[in-house]
Design a protein around this motif. Structure first.
Motif, PDB file in Angstrom:
ATOM      1  N   VAL A  90       0.612  -1.020  -0.141  1.00  0.00           N
ATOM      2  CA  VAL A  90       0.007  -0.294  -0.184  1.00  0.00           C
ATOM      3  C   VAL A  90       0.582   1.172   0.058  1.00  0.00           C
ATOM      4  N   GLN A  91      -0.060   2.541  -0.791  1.00  0.00           N
ATOM      5  CA  GLN A  91       1.105   3.331  -1.046  1.00  0.00           C
ATOM      6  C   GLN A  91       0.438   4.262   0.310  1.00  0.00           C
ATOM      7  N   ALA A 137       0.704   8.008   2.425  1.00  0.00           N
ATOM      8  CA  ALA A 137       0.784   9.648   1.712  1.00  0.00           C
ATOM      9  C   ALA A 137       2.114  10.259   2.426  1.00  0.00           C
ATOM     10  N   ARG A 145       2.563   9.393   6.600  1.00  0.00           N
ATOM     11  CA  ARG A 145       2.373   8.052   7.138  1.00  0.00           C
ATOM     12  C   ARG A 145       2.270   7.153   6.862  1.00  0.00           C
ATOM     13  N   ALA A 179       1.424   4.839   9.845  1.00  0.00           N
ATOM     14  CA  ALA A 179      -0.225   4.762  10.665  1.00  0.00           C
ATOM     15  C   ALA A 179      -0.589   4.200  10.611  1.00  0.00           C
ATOM     16  N   VAL A 180      -0.442   4.206   8.625  1.00  0.00           N
ATOM     17  CA  VAL A 180      -0.887   3.072   7.295  1.00  0.00           C
ATOM     18  C   VAL A 180      -0.428   1.818   7.763  1.00  0.00           C
ATOM     19  N   THR A 213       0.035   0.566  11.124  1.00  0.00           N
ATOM     20  CA  THR A 213      -0.525   0.350  12.067  1.00  0.00           C
ATOM     21  C   THR A 213      -2.310  -0.006  11.852  1.00  0.00           C
ATOM     22  N   GLY A 214      -2.849   0.214  10.939  1.00  0.00           N
ATOM     23  CA  GLY A 214      -4.224  -0.340  10.453  1.00  0.00           C
ATOM     24  C   GLY A 214      -3.413  -1.594  10.055  1.00  0.00           C
ATOM     25  N   VAL A 215      -2.749  -1.888   9.546  1.00  0.00           N
ATOM     26  CA  VAL A 215      -2.522  -2.979   8.336  1.00  0.00           C
ATOM     27  C   VAL A 215      -2.406  -3.872   9.295  1.00  0.00           C
ATOM     28  N   GLU A 272       3.902  10.243  13.943  1.00  0.00           N
ATOM     29  CA  GLU A 272       3.204   9.215  13.679  1.00  0.00           C
ATOM     30  C   GLU A 272       4.670   7.936  13.825  1.00  0.00           C
ATOM     31  N   GLU A 299      -3.117   9.512  17.913  1.00  0.00           N
ATOM     32  CA  GLU A 299      -1.387  10.907  17.918  1.00  0.00           C
ATOM     33  C   GLU A 299      -2.487  11.889  17.698  1.00  0.00           C
ATOM     34  N   ASN A 350      -4.906   7.973   8.040  1.00  0.00           N
ATOM     35  CA  ASN A 350      -4.634   7.163   7.624  1.00  0.00           C
ATOM     36  C   ASN A 350      -4.409   5.614   8.515  1.00  0.00           C
ATOM     37  N   MET A 351      -4.625   5.433   9.592  1.00  0.00           N
ATOM     38  CA  MET A 351      -5.176   3.896  10.059  1.00  0.00           C
ATOM     39  C   MET A 351      -6.292   3.313   9.328  1.00  0.00           C
ATOM     40  N   VAL A 369      -6.534  -0.684   7.586  1.00  0.00           N
ATOM     41  CA  VAL A 369      -7.759  -1.460   7.396  1.00  0.00           C
ATOM     42  C   VAL A 369      -8.223  -1.236   6.377  1.00  0.00           C
ATOM     43  N   TYR A 385      -6.937  10.594  -0.787  1.00  0.00           N
ATOM     44  CA  TYR A 385      -6.182   9.092  -0.840  1.00  0.00           C
ATOM     45  C   TYR A 385      -7.374   8.291  -0.418  1.00  0.00           C
ATOM     46  N   VAL A 398      -1.756  -0.980  -3.056  1.00  0.00           N
ATOM     47  CA  VAL A 398      -3.580  -0.294  -3.394  1.00  0.00           C
ATOM     48  C   VAL A 398      -2.766   1.136  -2.895  1.00  0.00           C
TER      49      VAL A 398
END
Lengths: 249, 354
Positions: free
Chosen positions: A64-65, A67, A70, A73-74, A76-78, A103, B56, B63-64, B68, B93, B209
């Motif tokens: 995943v690309q 921003a 970030r 943070a991305v 963290t979600g994954v 981040e 934070e 972005n989190m 997901v 995005y 993605v």
């Protein structure tokens, strides 16, 4: 007998990096680590913004690309989506240590179980060589044409040193890829940073001192020498934190 | 669960999201969406695989969400106006990566820090695609606690169906008020998620993605393709409610809390013999253009009742091709127009309508 081959975790896409740039070496080390740990099928990489923006074309795994800044943070979600995912970010100094500082610090503070590959070449490469948060005092760049003046713009950010004070961080090591011995050490550190994640040990970051011959305005061999003589003294190599070092001994 | 329970708007919304299969929530504290995060903090740890994470920053939170969403799971964040400004980069995005996600804006007054009282002044921001580039966000505007719940289900469903971010545009009033609600959502539809990042498991080529396309013709192609989907959404998904429009000569247009006040004012005006009705947009994008344009051939004038300096009024004028006059009736800064004020405007317009 096969003695040398391309890691399976790299695609066949030709790298776009400038001649002499050490991104290619670092890509290979990351891919070798993924191969050797047998995690390619469950690895998800997060590309950042900078010269490494196209890493989604090079790593042979889901990508995943993100921003600018970030990526942690991305990631963290994954990772939180499925803890079996092995998640890494691949970020440059502008991305990680300037626009993405929050981040970076907070993913470390949370002890996010991710692997961060931080490529520090002391300059913004993709946009044509501007002053980075890691540009050395006195270093000439497009936006510090008279050399980085610490009175006017302050000092470089030492990421490993800074994060070593963050309780949540697990493993922090600074390596360089300027000679064979250091490349071997870099490989070991990168592999450990992935191994830590597999074992659920938490936030691991490997800072890799890298060159930018194009924007430094030097031939590749001179760049390696410049890295050794200027960057390493300012950014000493070594392990800055290893929470589990004792139990491994 | 078909029986009704008494719930606060923000909490009903949060519970609805969980029931809709959203087990990942990321947020950052801001008033007046506070109860959404508080509810999620309490509930998520009790759910198998549930994640509540206080980020934070608003930027990190969205972005989190992207992280997901890229794995194909339902995910949401909530905030209030200043926080949505920070999330707008992420919305761009999400749109550029064709990722479904739900973003809730419990609006407060602005600009700047503004206030913490109800407002509808983020209408432009929400309906024009908050963030850079050509894109839209599906925007749902509930006017009751029940609709807060229904719009969560709808929002997730449409977001996945069309692979776009959806936004619930609520406000402090909707968030705070308590009403009986049913949390019966019906069946959750399954959509193709073959694009999701789940690890190749050695069985397929890597999924990527991404929103970066340096080849201009390629970027154009993706934009054209995305707008084909937007066209379908505009064609099929516009939602609205008509009230006493059968013989109406004046059409009030209002959404959210403004529509509740207008409802009462219309009843009062009807008692006084004024032929007035209301078209309430439930989706703000897509805007219910067709029904408004059709109404313009019957009514003599429109009144846009808004908690802004007049933002939706522009969409009404565009929808009706300026065929009839559109008057503005508004209060801002956290003030809500009273029934009497709306009634006064209806009478004023009625007096001018010959």
């Amino acid at each position: 007998m096969v003695v040398f081959e391309k890691p399976k975790a790299l695609t066949d896409a030709p790298l776009h990096y400038c001649p002499g740039c050490t991104h290619g070496i670092i890509h290979r080390l990351v891919a070798e680590a993924i191969d050797e740990l047998g995690i390619q099928g469950r690895t998800i990489g997060v590309a950042s913004v900078g010269c490494s923006v196209f890493t989604y074309n090079y790593f042979n795994c889901d990508m995943v690309q993100a921003a600018h800044g970030r990526a942690p943070a991305v990631a963290t979600g994954v990772k939180r989506s499925d803890k079996n995912n092995i998640v890494f970010t691949y970020q440059g100094d502008g991305d990680l240590a300037a626009i993405g500082t929050a981040e970076t610090v907070h993913s470390a503070a949370r002890g996010e179980n991710i692997t961060v590959i931080f490529v520090n070449n002391a300059i913004y490469g993709m946009t044509g060589g501007q002053m980075a948060p890691t540009t050395l005092p006195g270093q000439v760049t497009q936006t510090s044409p008279y050399g980085r003046d610490t009175e006017a713009v302050g000092f470089p950010v030492k990421v490993c040193e800074m994060l070593s004070k963050v309780d949540g961080a697990t493993y922090l090591e600074r390596v360089a890829v300027n000679n064979v011995a250091n490349v071997k050490k870099a490989k070991k550190a990168i592999k450990k940073a992935f191994q830590n994640q597999i074992e659920g040990k938490g936030f691991s970051l490997v800072e890799v001192l890298s060159t930018c011959p194009t924007n430094w305005g030097m031939a590749p061999d001179k760049s390696l020498k410049w890295l050794e003589e200027n960057m390493i003294p300012y950014y000493p190599l070594g392990v800055y934190k290893d929470k589990y070092a004792k139990e491994e001994e | 669960m078909s029986e009704k329970v008494l719930m606060k708007g923000n909490e009903a919304l949060a519970e609805a999201a969980i029931m809709a299969g959203c087990h990942h929530y990321f947020g950052y504290p801001i008033t007046p969406q506070t109860e959404v995060a508080a509810y999620m903090a309490k509930r998520m740890p009790k759910i198998d695989g549930g994640v509540f994470l206080q980020a934070e920053s608003e930027i990190a939170a969205i972005n989190m969400v992207i992280g997901v969403a890229s794995t194909g799971k339902r995910v949401m964040t909530s905030s209030s106006s200043p926080g949505i400004s920070l999330k707008s980069e992420g919305l761009s995005y999400l749109a550029g990566c064709d990722l479904p996600a739900l973003v809730v804006n419990v609006q407060r007054g602005g600009p700047g820090l503004g206030g913490i009282q109800p407002s509808q002044s983020d209408y432009f921001q929400a309906t024009r695609g908050a963030g850079h580039g050509d894109f839209h966000t599906l925007v749902l505007a509930p006017n009751s606690v029940q609709e807060m719940v229904d719009m969560v289900f709808k929002g997730f469903d449409l977001a996945e169906k069309y692979r776009i971010p959806a936004m619930i545009l609520s406000d402090g009033t909707m968030g705070q008020m308590m009403e009986p609600v049913s949390l019966d959502m019906g069946e959750i539809k399954e959509y193709d998620k073959s694009w999701a990042l789940t690890g190749t498991k050695g069985e397929r080529k890597p999924n990527i993605v991404n929103s970066l396309f340096l080849e201009a013709s390629e970027l154009e192609k993706f934009n054209f393709e995305r707008f084909e989907r937007y066209k379908q959404i505009e064609e099929n998904e516009a939602m609205y409610e008509e009230y006493r429009m059968e013989d109406a000569e004046i059409c009030v247009v209002a959404f959210g809390v403004a529509s509740r006040v207008s409802h009462n004012a219309i009843d009062e005006a009807r008692k006084q013999g004024i032929k007035v009705g209301m078209i309430r947009p439930i989706t703000l994008w897509p805007f219910p253009k067709k029904v408004l344009n059709a109404a313009a051939d019957k009514v003599k004038a429109f009144i846009s009742v808004e908690l802004s300096m007049g933002q939706m009024i522009e969409d009404i004028e565009l929808a009706i091709r300026c065929k009839k006059p559109v008057e503005l009736c508004n209060r801002v800064g956290g003030m809500i127009p009273s029934t009497a004020e709306v009634l006064e405007k209806i009478k004023e317009v009625n007096g001018g309508v010959k």
